[in-house]
Design a protein around this motif. Structure first.
Motif, PDB file in Angstrom:
ATOM      1  N   ASP A  45     -19.513   0.198   0.233  1.00 52.42           N
ATOM      2  CA  ASP A  45     -18.658  -0.861  -0.328  1.00 52.42           C
ATOM      3  C   ASP A  45     -19.265  -2.187   0.113  1.00 52.42           C
ATOM      4  N   ASP A 100     -13.474   3.263  -3.282  1.00 48.82           N
ATOM      5  CA  ASP A 100     -13.640   2.617  -1.976  1.00 48.82           C
ATOM      6  C   ASP A 100     -13.483   3.659  -0.862  1.00 48.82           C
ATOM      7  N   LYS A 159      -9.474   1.944  -5.528  1.00 45.75           N
ATOM      8  CA  LYS A 159      -9.183   2.536  -4.223  1.00 45.75           C
ATOM      9  C   LYS A 159      -9.896   3.870  -3.943  1.00 45.75           C
ATOM     10  N   VAL A 187       0.839  -1.206   0.000  1.00 42.89           N
ATOM     11  CA  VAL A 187       0.000   0.000   0.000  1.00 42.89           C
ATOM     12  C   VAL A 187       0.873   1.255   0.000  1.00 42.89           C
ATOM     13  N   ALA A 191      -2.007  -3.596  -3.336  1.00 40.02           N
ATOM     14  CA  ALA A 191      -3.431  -3.443  -2.987  1.00 40.02           C
ATOM     15  C   ALA A 191      -4.030  -2.195  -3.604  1.00 40.02           C
ATOM     16  N   ASN A 192      -5.232  -2.361  -4.158  1.00 44.14           N
ATOM     17  CA  ASN A 192      -5.951  -1.199  -4.683  1.00 44.14           C
ATOM     18  C   ASN A 192      -7.459  -1.414  -4.567  1.00 44.14           C
ATOM     19  N   ALA A 193      -7.908  -1.803  -3.384  1.00 42.28           N
ATOM     20  CA  ALA A 193      -9.319  -2.073  -3.069  1.00 42.28           C
ATOM     21  C   ALA A 193      -9.806  -3.375  -3.709  1.00 42.28           C
ATOM     22  N   GLY A 194     -10.625  -4.091  -2.938  1.00 44.66           N
ATOM     23  CA  GLY A 194     -11.150  -5.374  -3.415  1.00 44.66           C
ATOM     24  C   GLY A 194     -10.173  -6.516  -3.207  1.00 44.66           C
ATOM     25  N   THR A 195      -9.237  -6.349  -2.274  1.00 46.50           N
ATOM     26  CA  THR A 195      -8.225  -7.410  -2.118  1.00 46.50           C
ATOM     27  C   THR A 195      -8.811  -8.665  -1.499  1.00 46.50           C
ATOM     28  N   ARG A 196      -9.864  -8.518  -0.662  1.00 44.15           N
ATOM     29  CA  ARG A 196     -10.445  -9.754  -0.101  1.00 44.15           C
ATOM     30  C   ARG A 196     -11.121 -10.546  -1.216  1.00 44.15           C
ATOM     31  N   ARG A 243      -8.122  -6.239  11.044  1.00 44.35           N
ATOM     32  CA  ARG A 243      -8.675  -6.326   9.693  1.00 44.35           C
ATOM     33  C   ARG A 243      -8.300  -7.654   9.033  1.00 44.35           C
TER      34      ARG A 243
HETATM   35  N1  UDP Z   1      -5.718  -0.222   2.583  1.00 39.78           N
HETATM   36  C1  UDP Z   1      -4.543   0.411   2.957  1.00 39.78           C
HETATM   37  N2  UDP Z   1      -3.988   0.105   4.172  1.00 39.78           N
HETATM   38  C2  UDP Z   1      -4.556  -0.803   5.034  1.00 39.78           C
HETATM   39  C3  UDP Z   1      -5.737  -1.422   4.638  1.00 39.78           C
HETATM   40  C4  UDP Z   1      -6.299  -1.116   3.404  1.00 39.78           C
HETATM   41  O1  UDP Z   1      -4.003   1.228   2.207  1.00 39.78           O
HETATM   42  O2  UDP Z   1      -4.005  -1.045   6.118  1.00 39.78           O
HETATM   43  C5  UDP Z   1      -6.279   0.081   1.244  1.00 39.78           C
HETATM   44  C6  UDP Z   1      -5.956  -1.023   0.249  1.00 39.78           C
HETATM   45  O3  UDP Z   1      -5.759  -0.475  -1.032  1.00 39.78           O
HETATM   46  C7  UDP Z   1      -7.237  -1.843   0.290  1.00 39.78           C
HETATM   47  C8  UDP Z   1      -8.257  -0.727   0.379  1.00 39.78           C
HETATM   48  O4  UDP Z   1      -7.686   0.193   1.298  1.00 39.78           O
HETATM   49  O5  UDP Z   1      -7.366  -2.660  -0.852  1.00 39.78           O
HETATM   50  C9  UDP Z   1      -9.622  -1.140   0.850  1.00 39.78           C
HETATM   51  O6  UDP Z   1      -9.519  -1.869   2.042  1.00 39.78           O
HETATM   52  P1  UDP Z   1     -10.712  -2.707   2.630  1.00 39.78           P
HETATM   53  O7  UDP Z   1     -10.469  -2.870   4.102  1.00 39.78           O
HETATM   54  O8  UDP Z   1     -12.031  -2.152   2.189  1.00 39.78           O
HETATM   55  O9  UDP Z   1     -10.510  -4.169   2.003  1.00 39.78           O
HETATM   56  P2  UDP Z   1     -10.466  -4.644   0.487  1.00 39.78           P
HETATM   57  O10 UDP Z   1     -11.315  -3.712  -0.321  1.00 39.78           O
HETATM   58  O11 UDP Z   1      -9.020  -4.615   0.069  1.00 39.78           O
HETATM   59  O12 UDP Z   1     -11.019  -6.028   0.521  1.00 39.78           O
END
Ligand code: UDP
Length: 251
Positions: A188, A182, A179, A88, A134-139, A99
């Motif tokens: 989301d 998000d 991102k 990130v 990571a750029n949102a939606g990583t799960r 998280r």
């Molecule tokens: N993110 C970050 N630092 C963190 C956690 C998340 O920069 O400690 C960013 C990362 O790009 C992530 C996005 O915020 O993909 C969205 O995070 P979220 O918790 O919504 O989970 P995700 O969308 O990745 O499933």
């Protein structure tokens, strides 16, 4: 950039309905899936999805560690989702945080409901998800990668598990948030779908939307998941028809 109070927010939707990266509201980011990307794991997959880069490795069915978690009538499914410190913009503190624990738990539960766990009593099926960028939606990328990795490991499942996040961006329902969407959007909603039955086995929501917006989001997410499902199947076909790692995997 517009501004709300002291906070600079990007323009998320242009007057002609285009999103920050030029996509339409119902358009997915580009996706590449490589099945069998690692040699050491029983099964593996690498997913590049927009600017996300996620590796999944699967081991098992194998002996349960720690031993006391063993179940006499079924396999347990354990998942460890981890975001690399360099994944990130602002360096993430390495190691387990709330998280990652929450994401690991919901992903393990999603897979427990599609793997034929009763066939492997007293064993563990271990899923490792490493987010490299990571750029949102990583799960969701993690679920897609893990699902292909489980299939690559030959673990019997009801179906593959496509996943995508839908959300609300500048008042509109949009598929596959990046991102900025998000961070600055209104909601989301990540989800994972069992395509054959239409069952949702992962559904979370942050933010606010109305009932009709929620049902529009679910419909859009299901369409997105079905498109991703085709890409997942193709990655597995590539791997097994060619008899080696699919296109793009280093030897
Ligand atoms: N993110 C970050 N630092 C963190 C956690 C998340 O920069 O400690 C960013 C990362 O790009 C992530 C996005 O915020 O993909 C969205 O995070 P979220 O918790 O919504 O989970 P995700 O969308 O990745 O499933």
């Amino acid at each position: 950039m517009g501004s709300v109070g002291a906070k600079e927010v990007p323009v998320l939707l242009s007057p002609d309905g285009k999103r920050i990266d030029g996509r339409k509201l119902d358009e997915l980011r580009s996706m590449r899936i490589v099945a069998g990307a690692l040699h050491q794991a029983d099964g593996s997959a690498f997913v590049e999805w927009g600017a996300n880069k996620v590796m999944a490795a699967v081991y098992g069915p194998r002996e349960v560690h720690p031993r006391h978690l063993q179940q006499n009538n079924k396999a347990i499914v354990q998942c460890k989702y981890n975001m690399a410190a360099f994944s990130v913009d602002e360096r993430k503190r390495p190691g387990l945080d709330r998280r990652s624990q929450e994401i690991s738990k919901v992903i393990a539960e999603a897979f427990e409901s599609v793997i034929f766990v009763e066939e492997f009593p007293r064993t563990s099926i271990d899923i490792y998800i490493e987010v490299l960028q990571a750029n949102a939606g990583t799960r969701c990328a993690g679920v897609v990668a893990a699902s292909v990795a489980l299939a690559d490991a030959g673990i019997p499942m009801v179906d593959l598990l496509p996943a995508v996040a839908v959300g609300k961006v500048a008042g509109k329902i949009a598929l596959d948030l990046k991102k900025e969407e998000d961070n600055f959007g209104e909601a989301d909603l990540p989800m994972a779908l069992v395509p054959q039955s239409g069952r949702l086995v992962l559904l979370q929501m942050e933010g606010h939307m109305t009932g009709p917006e929620l049902s529009e989001s679910l419909d859009l997410g299901v369409v997105g998941c079905r498109a991703i499902y085709e890409k997942m199947k193709q990655a597995l076909r590539d791997r097994y028809q060619l008899g080696g790692p699919s296109e793009g995997a280093a030897q």
